[in-house]
Design a protein around this motif. Structure first.
Motif, PDB file in Angstrom:
ATOM      1  N   HIS A 186      37.301  44.896  41.967  1.00  0.00           N
ATOM      2  CA  HIS A 186      37.757  43.580  41.509  1.00  0.00           C
ATOM      3  C   HIS A 186      37.736  42.585  42.668  1.00  0.00           C
ATOM      4  O   HIS A 186      37.309  41.436  42.517  1.00  0.00           O
ATOM      5  CB  HIS A 186      39.171  43.682  40.947  1.00  0.00           C
ATOM      6  N   VAL A 187      38.232  43.011  43.827  1.00  0.00           N
ATOM      7  CA  VAL A 187      38.267  42.133  45.000  1.00  0.00           C
ATOM      8  C   VAL A 187      36.844  41.768  45.419  1.00  0.00           C
ATOM      9  O   VAL A 187      36.550  40.607  45.733  1.00  0.00           O
ATOM     10  CB  VAL A 187      39.008  42.822  46.161  1.00  0.00           C
ATOM     11  N   HIS A 188      35.956  42.751  45.406  1.00  0.00           N
ATOM     12  CA  HIS A 188      34.570  42.507  45.795  1.00  0.00           C
ATOM     13  C   HIS A 188      33.929  41.458  44.891  1.00  0.00           C
ATOM     14  O   HIS A 188      33.241  40.539  45.359  1.00  0.00           O
ATOM     15  CB  HIS A 188      33.796  43.831  45.733  1.00  0.00           C
ATOM     16  N   ARG A 189      34.142  41.562  43.598  1.00  0.00           N
ATOM     17  CA  ARG A 189      33.560  40.598  42.658  1.00  0.00           C
ATOM     18  C   ARG A 189      34.086  39.189  42.925  1.00  0.00           C
ATOM     19  O   ARG A 189      33.320  38.215  42.905  1.00  0.00           O
ATOM     20  CB  ARG A 189      33.878  41.007  41.223  1.00  0.00           C
ATOM     21  N   ALA A 190      35.393  39.083  43.132  1.00  0.00           N
ATOM     22  CA  ALA A 190      35.977  37.758  43.377  1.00  0.00           C
ATOM     23  C   ALA A 190      35.435  37.148  44.662  1.00  0.00           C
ATOM     24  O   ALA A 190      35.109  35.958  44.711  1.00  0.00           O
ATOM     25  CB  ALA A 190      37.502  37.870  43.429  1.00  0.00           C
ATOM     26  N   LEU A 191      35.336  37.954  45.718  1.00  0.00           N
ATOM     27  CA  LEU A 191      34.824  37.450  46.988  1.00  0.00           C
ATOM     28  C   LEU A 191      33.351  37.073  46.887  1.00  0.00           C
ATOM     29  O   LEU A 191      32.914  36.083  47.491  1.00  0.00           O
ATOM     30  CB  LEU A 191      35.026  38.489  48.094  1.00  0.00           C
ATOM     31  N   MET A 192      32.567  37.839  46.137  1.00  0.00           N
ATOM     32  CA  MET A 192      31.168  37.504  45.973  1.00  0.00           C
ATOM     33  C   MET A 192      31.004  36.183  45.226  1.00  0.00           C
ATOM     34  O   MET A 192      30.083  35.412  45.498  1.00  0.00           O
ATOM     35  CB  MET A 192      30.433  38.621  45.242  1.00  0.00           C
ATOM     36  N   LEU A 193      31.879  35.913  44.285  1.00  0.00           N
ATOM     37  CA  LEU A 193      31.815  34.632  43.597  1.00  0.00           C
ATOM     38  C   LEU A 193      32.156  33.488  44.554  1.00  0.00           C
ATOM     39  O   LEU A 193      31.462  32.465  44.585  1.00  0.00           O
ATOM     40  CB  LEU A 193      32.764  34.620  42.394  1.00  0.00           C
ATOM     41  N   LEU A 194      33.203  33.672  45.354  1.00  0.00           N
ATOM     42  CA  LEU A 194      33.624  32.629  46.299  1.00  0.00           C
ATOM     43  C   LEU A 194      32.627  32.450  47.438  1.00  0.00           C
ATOM     44  O   LEU A 194      32.343  31.327  47.860  1.00  0.00           O
ATOM     45  CB  LEU A 194      34.991  32.981  46.888  1.00  0.00           C
ATOM     46  N   GLY A 195      32.147  33.562  47.978  1.00  0.00           N
ATOM     47  CA  GLY A 195      31.214  33.502  49.096  1.00  0.00           C
ATOM     48  C   GLY A 195      31.847  33.168  50.425  1.00  0.00           C
ATOM     49  O   GLY A 195      31.148  32.847  51.383  1.00  0.00           O
ATOM     50  N   THR A 196      33.173  33.254  50.514  1.00  0.00           N
ATOM     51  CA  THR A 196      33.881  32.928  51.756  1.00  0.00           C
ATOM     52  C   THR A 196      35.055  33.887  51.951  1.00  0.00           C
ATOM     53  O   THR A 196      35.543  34.480  50.983  1.00  0.00           O
ATOM     54  CB  THR A 196      34.458  31.496  51.723  1.00  0.00           C
ATOM     55  N   PRO A 197      35.545  34.051  53.187  1.00  0.00           N
ATOM     56  CA  PRO A 197      36.790  34.786  53.381  1.00  0.00           C
ATOM     57  C   PRO A 197      37.901  34.137  52.562  1.00  0.00           C
ATOM     58  O   PRO A 197      37.927  32.911  52.388  1.00  0.00           O
ATOM     59  CB  PRO A 197      37.057  34.633  54.888  1.00  0.00           C
ATOM     60  N   ALA A 198      38.810  34.945  52.049  1.00  0.00           N
ATOM     61  CA  ALA A 198      39.843  34.396  51.176  1.00  0.00           C
ATOM     62  C   ALA A 198      41.142  35.164  51.320  1.00  0.00           C
ATOM     63  O   ALA A 198      41.154  36.349  51.645  1.00  0.00           O
ATOM     64  CB  ALA A 198      39.378  34.420  49.717  1.00  0.00           C
ATOM     65  N   ALA A 199      42.241  34.464  51.052  1.00  0.00           N
ATOM     66  CA  ALA A 199      43.564  35.070  51.057  1.00  0.00           C
ATOM     67  C   ALA A 199      43.794  35.813  49.744  1.00  0.00           C
ATOM     68  O   ALA A 199      43.176  35.489  48.721  1.00  0.00           O
ATOM     69  CB  ALA A 199      44.626  33.992  51.246  1.00  0.00           C
ATOM     70  N   PRO A 200      44.685  36.808  49.747  1.00  0.00           N
ATOM     71  CA  PRO A 200      44.934  37.575  48.526  1.00  0.00           C
ATOM     72  C   PRO A 200      45.285  36.712  47.314  1.00  0.00           C
ATOM     73  O   PRO A 200      44.808  36.984  46.206  1.00  0.00           O
ATOM     74  CB  PRO A 200      46.105  38.483  48.929  1.00  0.00           C
ATOM     75  N   LYS A 201      46.081  35.671  47.509  1.00  0.00           N
ATOM     76  CA  LYS A 201      46.485  34.835  46.372  1.00  0.00           C
ATOM     77  C   LYS A 201      45.268  34.193  45.713  1.00  0.00           C
ATOM     78  O   LYS A 201      45.163  34.137  44.482  1.00  0.00           O
ATOM     79  CB  LYS A 201      47.464  33.754  46.828  1.00  0.00           C
ATOM     80  N   LEU A 202      44.328  33.707  46.523  1.00  0.00           N
ATOM     81  CA  LEU A 202      43.126  33.093  45.959  1.00  0.00           C
ATOM     82  C   LEU A 202      42.236  34.141  45.294  1.00  0.00           C
ATOM     83  O   LEU A 202      41.658  33.893  44.229  1.00  0.00           O
ATOM     84  CB  LEU A 202      42.350  32.364  47.055  1.00  0.00           C
ATOM     85  N   ILE A 203      42.126  35.303  45.912  1.00  0.00           N
ATOM     86  CA  ILE A 203      41.323  36.378  45.322  1.00  0.00           C
ATOM     87  C   ILE A 203      41.851  36.739  43.940  1.00  0.00           C
ATOM     88  O   ILE A 203      41.087  36.878  42.980  1.00  0.00           O
ATOM     89  CB  ILE A 203      41.318  37.608  46.247  1.00  0.00           C
TER      90      ILE A 203
END
Length: 279
Positions: A79-96
């Motif tokens: 789940h985290v991987h999918r969210a980060l791939m959509l964002l394309g940037t480092p992200a904090a847990p709340k945003l993920i």
């Protein structure tokens, strides 16, 4: 919405071009590192493709059981991987978690991310390279120590995983563009974007000059994703070059000063003085 497989394929193509350029320039060290990143990206692509394939039907279905949503049974790290791939940037847990809720099925909580980050480093150190990708922290550009509040993906380039002076704003604007693109794509579908996706885009837009419509009614549906993209890109153009230069300089120091595992999980605090001297 933006497909994580598409994002990975774009990353793979970028890495292949970078390998070709590094080889042509005679930079064997850089080419070797990029090849390792390419192998990790290709393994991540394989793993994500396997995760997307529907499971075979059970031989004895239970009619009264409610079917699970597609993807809802994936592990938290997927789940985290999918969210980060959509964002394309480092992200904090709340945003993920917010991105996951807006665009993907299944449950993901910030508490799961806390234990996940510890497990990722433990797994890597016990068996390096056993997984197609890892979820390491971002690295501070000056000390090359982990920024534990931000999660990245090991298949990203070192530059992408480093946080420079301008990176928080650059990553915010980049994330806004990616979210707006995903909302725009979802708007073309029959179901349209979810309320969570519209609220997420709103939270980005209110912090970007000229991203909000002049006649905004205070409701998320008043947003125009294309306007958000245009406004975010206009500001991104102001900061991108300086951010890129800072990240590139830090990545050069990291390749000279850090071991492979430290390039993923950061330099130990006690090594800060030593790293500065070598830089």
């Amino acid at each position: 919405m933006s497909d994580p497989l598409d994002a990975l394929e774009k990353s793979i193509s970028t890495l292949r071009r970078a390998i070709r350029d590094a080889s042509a320039a005679g930079d064997t060290e850089r080419a070797s590192e990029l090849r390792a990143q390419l192998r990790r990206a290709e393994r991540a692509w394989d793993a994500l493709l396997d995760a997307d394939e529907p499971a075979p039907a059970p031989p004895r279905p239970v009619p009264e059981a409610a079917p699970a949503a597609r993807g809802s049974q994936l592990p938290a790290r997927e789940h985290v991987h999918r969210a980060l791939m959509l964002l394309g940037t480092p992200a904090a847990p709340k945003l993920i978690v917010g991105v996951h809720e807006a665009f993907f099925p299944g449950e993901l909580s910030a508490s799961k991310l806390s234990s996940l980050r510890r497990d990722e480093e433990r797994s890597y150190r016990s068996s390096p390279g056993a997984r197609p990708y890892y979820l390491p922290p971002a690295l501070a550009h000056d000390l090359l120590t982990p920024v534990r509040a931000l999660v990245t993906i090991s298949t990203w380039t070192l530059e992408q995983r480093i946080i420079g002076p301008h990176s928080p704003r650059v990553d915010f604007l980049t994330g806004a563009i990616r979210i707006a693109e995903a909302v725009h794509t979802a708007a073309q579908s029959r179901s349209g974007p979810s309320p969570e996706a519209l609220r997420l885009l709103w939270r980005f837009a209110v912090n970007i000059p000229d991203a909000m419509p002049k006649s905004a009614s205070g409701h998320e549906n008043a947003l125009d994703p294309e306007q958000v993209i245009e406004a975010a890109q206009a500001e991104l153009d102001v900061h991108a070059d300086a951010d890129r230069a800072a990240r590139a300089e830090a990545s050069r120091r990291a390749r000279k000063s850090l071991s492979d595992d430290q390039q993923l999980f950061g330099a130990p605090s006690q090594g800060v003085t030593h790293l500065r001297a070598r830089a």
